[in-house]
Design a protein around this motif. Structure first.
Motif, PDB file in Angstrom:
ATOM      1  N   MET A 243       1.405  11.800   8.134  1.00  0.00           N
ATOM      2  CA  MET A 243       1.928  10.521   8.541  1.00  0.00           C
ATOM      3  C   MET A 243       1.583   9.424   7.530  1.00  0.00           C
ATOM      4  N   GLN A 244       0.416   9.538   6.895  1.00  0.00           N
ATOM      5  CA  GLN A 244      -0.018   8.507   5.951  1.00  0.00           C
ATOM      6  C   GLN A 244       0.923   8.413   4.754  1.00  0.00           C
ATOM      7  N   LYS A 245       1.416   9.551   4.282  1.00  0.00           N
ATOM      8  CA  LYS A 245       2.365   9.543   3.163  1.00  0.00           C
ATOM      9  C   LYS A 245       3.633   8.779   3.531  1.00  0.00           C
ATOM     10  N   LEU A 246       4.138   9.038   4.727  1.00  0.00           N
ATOM     11  CA  LEU A 246       5.361   8.372   5.167  1.00  0.00           C
ATOM     12  C   LEU A 246       5.138   6.886   5.407  1.00  0.00           C
ATOM     13  N   THR A 247       3.973   6.529   5.907  1.00  0.00           N
ATOM     14  CA  THR A 247       3.649   5.124   6.137  1.00  0.00           C
ATOM     15  C   THR A 247       3.574   4.370   4.812  1.00  0.00           C
ATOM     16  N   VAL A 248       2.918   4.941   3.826  1.00  0.00           N
ATOM     17  CA  VAL A 248       2.853   4.316   2.505  1.00  0.00           C
ATOM     18  C   VAL A 248       4.260   4.209   1.919  1.00  0.00           C
ATOM     19  N   THR A 249       5.034   5.267   2.036  1.00  0.00           N
ATOM     20  CA  THR A 249       6.404   5.265   1.511  1.00  0.00           C
ATOM     21  C   THR A 249       7.245   4.180   2.182  1.00  0.00           C
ATOM     22  N   PHE A 250       7.155   4.063   3.493  1.00  0.00           N
ATOM     23  CA  PHE A 250       7.868   3.019   4.226  1.00  0.00           C
ATOM     24  C   PHE A 250       7.473   1.635   3.703  1.00  0.00           C
ATOM     25  N   SER A 251       6.184   1.405   3.539  1.00  0.00           N
ATOM     26  CA  SER A 251       5.690   0.118   3.046  1.00  0.00           C
ATOM     27  C   SER A 251       6.198  -0.179   1.647  1.00  0.00           C
ATOM     28  N   VAL A 252       6.156   0.821   0.784  1.00  0.00           N
ATOM     29  CA  VAL A 252       6.626   0.648  -0.597  1.00  0.00           C
ATOM     30  C   VAL A 252       8.122   0.323  -0.606  1.00  0.00           C
ATOM     31  N   ILE A 253       8.878   0.993   0.221  1.00  0.00           N
ATOM     32  CA  ILE A 253      10.320   0.695   0.292  1.00  0.00           C
ATOM     33  C   ILE A 253      10.528  -0.778   0.648  1.00  0.00           C
ATOM     34  N   LEU A 254       9.713  -1.301   1.551  1.00  0.00           N
ATOM     35  CA  LEU A 254       9.834  -2.710   1.937  1.00  0.00           C
ATOM     36  C   LEU A 254       9.514  -3.642   0.768  1.00  0.00           C
ATOM     37  N   TYR A 255       8.297  -3.480   0.178  1.00  0.00           N
ATOM     38  CA  TYR A 255       7.875  -4.481  -0.809  1.00  0.00           C
ATOM     39  C   TYR A 255       8.353  -4.208  -2.227  1.00  0.00           C
ATOM     40  N   ALA A 256       8.716  -2.988  -2.547  1.00  0.00           N
ATOM     41  CA  ALA A 256       9.128  -2.687  -3.925  1.00  0.00           C
ATOM     42  C   ALA A 256      10.636  -2.570  -4.095  1.00  0.00           C
ATOM     43  N   ILE A 257      11.356  -2.388  -2.998  1.00  0.00           N
ATOM     44  CA  ILE A 257      12.813  -2.241  -3.090  1.00  0.00           C
ATOM     45  C   ILE A 257      13.528  -3.325  -2.274  1.00  0.00           C
TER      46      ILE A 257
ATOM     47  N   TRP B 287       3.274   7.519  -6.564  1.00  0.00           N
ATOM     48  CA  TRP B 287       2.716   8.563  -7.430  1.00  0.00           C
ATOM     49  C   TRP B 287       1.373   9.036  -6.887  1.00  0.00           C
ATOM     50  N   LEU B 288       0.537   8.082  -6.497  1.00  0.00           N
ATOM     51  CA  LEU B 288      -0.781   8.444  -5.964  1.00  0.00           C
ATOM     52  C   LEU B 288      -0.670   9.283  -4.695  1.00  0.00           C
ATOM     53  N   VAL B 289       0.172   8.855  -3.778  1.00  0.00           N
ATOM     54  CA  VAL B 289       0.225   9.521  -2.479  1.00  0.00           C
ATOM     55  C   VAL B 289       0.977  10.855  -2.532  1.00  0.00           C
ATOM     56  N   TRP B 290       2.028  10.949  -3.348  1.00  0.00           N
ATOM     57  CA  TRP B 290       2.833  12.175  -3.365  1.00  0.00           C
ATOM     58  C   TRP B 290       2.407  13.154  -4.453  1.00  0.00           C
ATOM     59  N   LYS B 291       1.984  12.675  -5.607  1.00  0.00           N
ATOM     60  CA  LYS B 291       1.621  13.567  -6.711  1.00  0.00           C
ATOM     61  C   LYS B 291       0.117  13.858  -6.733  1.00  0.00           C
ATOM     62  N   LYS B 292      -0.685  12.800  -6.669  1.00  0.00           N
ATOM     63  CA  LYS B 292      -2.145  12.959  -6.755  1.00  0.00           C
ATOM     64  C   LYS B 292      -2.791  13.219  -5.395  1.00  0.00           C
ATOM     65  N   ARG B 293      -2.008  13.049  -4.342  1.00  0.00           N
ATOM     66  CA  ARG B 293      -2.490  13.235  -2.974  1.00  0.00           C
ATOM     67  C   ARG B 293      -3.668  12.313  -2.640  1.00  0.00           C
TER      68      ARG B 293
ATOM     69  N   SER C  73      -2.907   0.182   8.624  1.00  0.00           N
ATOM     70  CA  SER C  73      -4.253   0.033   9.197  1.00  0.00           C
ATOM     71  C   SER C  73      -4.607   1.223  10.076  1.00  0.00           C
ATOM     72  N   ILE C  74      -3.658   1.637  10.897  1.00  0.00           N
ATOM     73  CA  ILE C  74      -3.890   2.784  11.793  1.00  0.00           C
ATOM     74  C   ILE C  74      -4.136   4.044  10.979  1.00  0.00           C
ATOM     75  N   THR C  75      -3.289   4.293   9.978  1.00  0.00           N
ATOM     76  CA  THR C  75      -3.461   5.514   9.185  1.00  0.00           C
ATOM     77  C   THR C  75      -4.757   5.465   8.369  1.00  0.00           C
ATOM     78  N   LEU C  76      -5.143   4.283   7.905  1.00  0.00           N
ATOM     79  CA  LEU C  76      -6.405   4.157   7.172  1.00  0.00           C
ATOM     80  C   LEU C  76      -7.582   4.438   8.097  1.00  0.00           C
ATOM     81  N   PHE C  77      -7.524   3.933   9.317  1.00  0.00           N
ATOM     82  CA  PHE C  77      -8.576   4.167  10.310  1.00  0.00           C
ATOM     83  C   PHE C  77      -8.696   5.654  10.624  1.00  0.00           C
ATOM     84  N   ILE C  78      -7.554   6.303  10.850  1.00  0.00           N
ATOM     85  CA  ILE C  78      -7.555   7.741  11.141  1.00  0.00           C
ATOM     86  C   ILE C  78      -8.108   8.523   9.953  1.00  0.00           C
ATOM     87  N   SER C  79      -7.693   8.141   8.765  1.00  0.00           N
ATOM     88  CA  SER C  79      -8.167   8.800   7.551  1.00  0.00           C
ATOM     89  C   SER C  79      -9.680   8.638   7.388  1.00  0.00           C
ATOM     90  N   ALA C  80     -10.186   7.454   7.680  1.00  0.00           N
ATOM     91  CA  ALA C  80     -11.627   7.205   7.570  1.00  0.00           C
ATOM     92  C   ALA C  80     -12.403   8.048   8.567  1.00  0.00           C
TER      93      ALA C  80
END
Length: 136
Positions: free
Chosen positions: A1-15, A56-62, A120-127
């Motif tokens: 889920m974290q990958k998709l959340t980051v991707t969603f955010s990037v689509i908003l602010y970068a595109i 790149w970080l989230v999809w390639k470097k994990r 925030s939710i995905t970061l909390f879960i990840s932590a």
């Protein structure tokens, strides 16, 4: 889920944001000073490049941790700027008084608010997962 959340955010602010701002309401606004325009273009380029780095970080470097934090800085930075707008005379309204809204909420606040909350939710879960792994 974290990958998709980051991707969603990037689509908003970068595109989406550059798409909405590279026009006569922002970058080519004849009422804006050249100094303001350079800051706008700088911000768009910087956020888009950070977005590419996050993907790149989230999809390639994990590396979900850094990409999530960087995305939170960008989306959260907007939210803080919005909250402080009265202190510096900022506004999300165009010169004609209109504002892009969805269900009566400014689209920037809505989109970045949802993104920041999900990040925030995905970061909390990840932590929590990291702490469990360290304990075992």
């Amino acid at each position: 889920m974290q990958k998709l959340t980051v991707t969603f955010s990037v689509i908003l602010y970068a595109i989406a944001v550059p798409y909405l701002e590279i026009n006569n309401t922002h970058v080519f606004n004849p009422d804006w000073t050249p100094h303001v325009r350079i800051h706008e273009v700088w911000q768009l380029i910087t956020n888009s490049v950070i977005g590419v780095l996050c993907l790149w970080l989230v999809w390639k470097k994990r590396d979900k941790w850094i990409s999530t934090l960087l995305s939170m800085f960008i989306t959260g930075g907007f939210l803080v700027a919005y909250m402080l707008k009265e202190t510096y005379g900022g506004s999300m309204k165009y010169l004609d008084g209109s504002e892009k809204t969805l269900a009566g909420i400014n689209i920037g606040v809505l989109g970045f608010g949802v993104a920041f909350l999900l990040l925030s939710i995905t970061l909390f879960i990840s932590a929590k997962k990291r702490n469990k792994m360290k304990q075992h």
